[in-house]
Design a protein around this motif. Structure first.
Motif, mmCIF file in Angstrom:
data_model
loop_
_atom_site.group_PDB
_atom_site.id
_atom_site.type_symbol
_atom_site.label_atom_id
_atom_site.label_comp_id
_atom_site.label_asym_id
_atom_site.label_seq_id
_atom_site.Cartn_x
_atom_site.Cartn_y
_atom_site.Cartn_z
ATOM 1 N N ASP A 14 6.166 1.976 6.707
ATOM 2 C CA ASP A 14 4.747 2.061 6.186
ATOM 3 C C ASP A 14 4.419 2.238 5.318
ATOM 4 O O ASP A 14 3.553 3.552 5.688
ATOM 5 N N MET A 15 4.730 2.156 4.029
ATOM 6 C CA MET A 15 5.148 1.805 3.616
ATOM 7 C C MET A 15 6.386 1.237 2.469
ATOM 8 O O MET A 15 6.508 0.190 1.599
ATOM 9 N N GLU A 31 -5.031 1.038 2.823
ATOM 10 C CA GLU A 31 -4.451 -0.237 3.878
ATOM 11 C C GLU A 31 -4.778 0.369 5.041
ATOM 12 O O GLU A 31 -5.237 -0.849 6.238
ATOM 13 N N GLU A 32 -4.606 1.427 5.622
ATOM 14 C CA GLU A 32 -4.368 1.870 6.812
ATOM 15 C C GLU A 32 -5.868 2.231 7.125
ATOM 16 O O GLU A 32 -6.483 2.736 8.269
ATOM 17 N N ASP A 42 4.781 -5.646 2.792
ATOM 18 C CA ASP A 42 4.750 -4.252 4.237
ATOM 19 C C ASP A 42 6.051 -4.727 5.162
ATOM 20 O O ASP A 42 6.367 -6.144 4.785
ATOM 21 N N HIS A 88 0.997 -1.276 0.271
ATOM 22 C CA HIS A 88 -0.029 0.207 -0.218
ATOM 23 C C HIS A 88 0.938 0.754 0.134
ATOM 24 O O HIS A 88 2.023 1.262 0.826
#
Ligand SMILES: [Zn+2]
Length: 398
Positions: free
Chosen positions: A143-144, A176-177, A208, A85
């Motif tokens: 990240d990332m 993604e978060e 990741d 991501h």
């Protein structure tokens, strides 16, 4: 690999990691939306990728966020997917240094200065790490974006080698978060991409970072398998009472707090793999249903948990979760009854004998067709908005 190839691999990875970090892409912001097309342009401009095919895939029509795909061909159909991501968590937690959060070199220097005087053991370790010049700070660098660029460096080396067997399909995704809308879109179109480009996908590597609280060596491995994630939520309904007469009924928020305390780090919900200890569950959010201050106790409360698993099915996890919730709620109720007895003897108002527990689907089963279709409409309108998924679930349940 010879020394030169190795240094161009790490040199490239570092250069690109810094460039990607400097392009800010916090989840849910305009930066996240513009990052996909920006990255695709950057990849098309790289000499190493001049023969690669690069394109973007919008998460949904009109959504604005894009997955970025790049196919680097060698020979044959066998293909490895490299993915990760590009969105990041907020930069706010950098405080006074927030303006430098996506400028790795400047941020690292500023942190060195900030940490120079600090004495706490963790801060001293961070200071030593930065002094070694082996570490760079930056929002989203670990990240990332560094993971993505490690994959890109490998793609570049592969693109430059002659007659390399196989292909790489690189896919960078947003969100993604938050709700993983990007990864879900990518998974949806993967078969189509494979068919269209005549690829046999036989492995996928998520680039990741792996957290490593030891010497760092664990962070360099590729782990096999996947980790499942569930987001079980306890929606507690109590009896709202004027706070002058709190014994009138159990407080939903108090019961939710008892559930939170019982579930946090519970070994019953920690799923060890054969070789690794599992990650214990943790409370991600707890709140009541009140929208402002008043002197009535909360009628409802919600506690949402992060639960990871290696081997357990969602059903198994939910059964364990149910049991912990039921335990915690009845222990809490028993303690409240004990306290009430001490203060008011047995003549006080009756409390429930037990707190019944229902799964969402069991409640749903009891609804008639009309109520179900009303609920479906509420769900659809919430899904069209931009509230986070747990909040949508809370409102539907409410
Ligand atoms: Zn990540």
């Amino acid at each position: 690999m010879n020394g030169e190839a190795k240094s161009s691999l790490s040199g490239r990875a570092m250069r690109w990691a810094i460039a990607l970090t400097e392009e800010k892409s916090v989840t849910g912001t305009g930066g996240e939306a513009s990052f996909g097309p920006w990255l695709a342009d950057e990849l098309r401009r790289e000499a190493a990728f001049r023969h690669a095919e690069t394109w973007t895939i919008e998460v949904e029509p009109e959504d604005g966020r894009h997955c970025v795909a790049m196919l680097v061909r060698g020979t044959g159909r066998a293909t490895i997917v490299l993915t990760g991501h590009y969105d990041t968590v907020t930069t706010r937690d950098y405080g006074d240094l927030e303006d430098l959060a996506t400028q790795p070199q400047q941020l690292t220097q500023a942190l060195r200065k900030t940490l120079a005087m600090a004495e706490a053991p963790a801060v001293r370790r961070a200071r030593d790490d930065f002094a070694s010049e082996e570490f760079l700070a930056g929002r989203g660098l670990l990240d990332m974006k560094a993971g993505l660029t490690a994959g890109l460096a490998v793609c570049a080396a592969f693109a430059e080698s002659t007659n390399a067997a196989g292909n790489f399909l690189f896919i960078a995704v947003p969100d993604e978060e938050n709700n993983s809308a990007g990864a879900r879109k990518a998974a949806q179109v993967l078969t189509e991409i494979a068919g269209e480009h005549e690829l046999d996908i036989f492995a996928a590597i998520n680039l990741d970072a792996i957290a490593d609280d030891g010497d760092g060596s664990k962070g360099r491995v590729i782990a096999l398998g996947t980790v499942g994630k569930l987001l079980p939520t306890a929606h507690v309904v109590g009896v709202p009472a004027h706070s002058g007469f709190p014994l009138s009924g159990p407080n939903a928020a108090t019961i939710a707090a008892a559930i939170a305390a019982r579930v946090e780090w519970a070994s019953e919900l920690t799923d060890d793999s054969r070789s690794l200890p599992g990650t214990p569950p943790s409370l991600l959010s707890i709140r009541d249903g009140k929208s402002g201050y008043d002197v009535t106790t909360p009628a409802a409360a919600f506690a949402t948990f992060n639960v990871l698993s290696y081997r357990r099915t969602p059903d198994e996890v939910l059964e364990r979760f149910d049991r912990l919730c039921a335990d915690a709620a009845s222990a809490c109720l028993a303690e409240l009854k004990r306290r009430r007895h001490f203060q008011h003897g047995s003549a006080a108002i009756d409390l429930l004998e037990t707190i019944p527990l229902h799964r969402y689907e069991a409640v749903l089963d009891r609804l008639d067709a009309e109520a179900r279709s009303r609920l479906g409409a509420v769900g659809a309108s919430l899904a069209a908005g931009d509230l986070p998924l747990p909040e949508q679930c809370r409102l539907v349940t409410d």
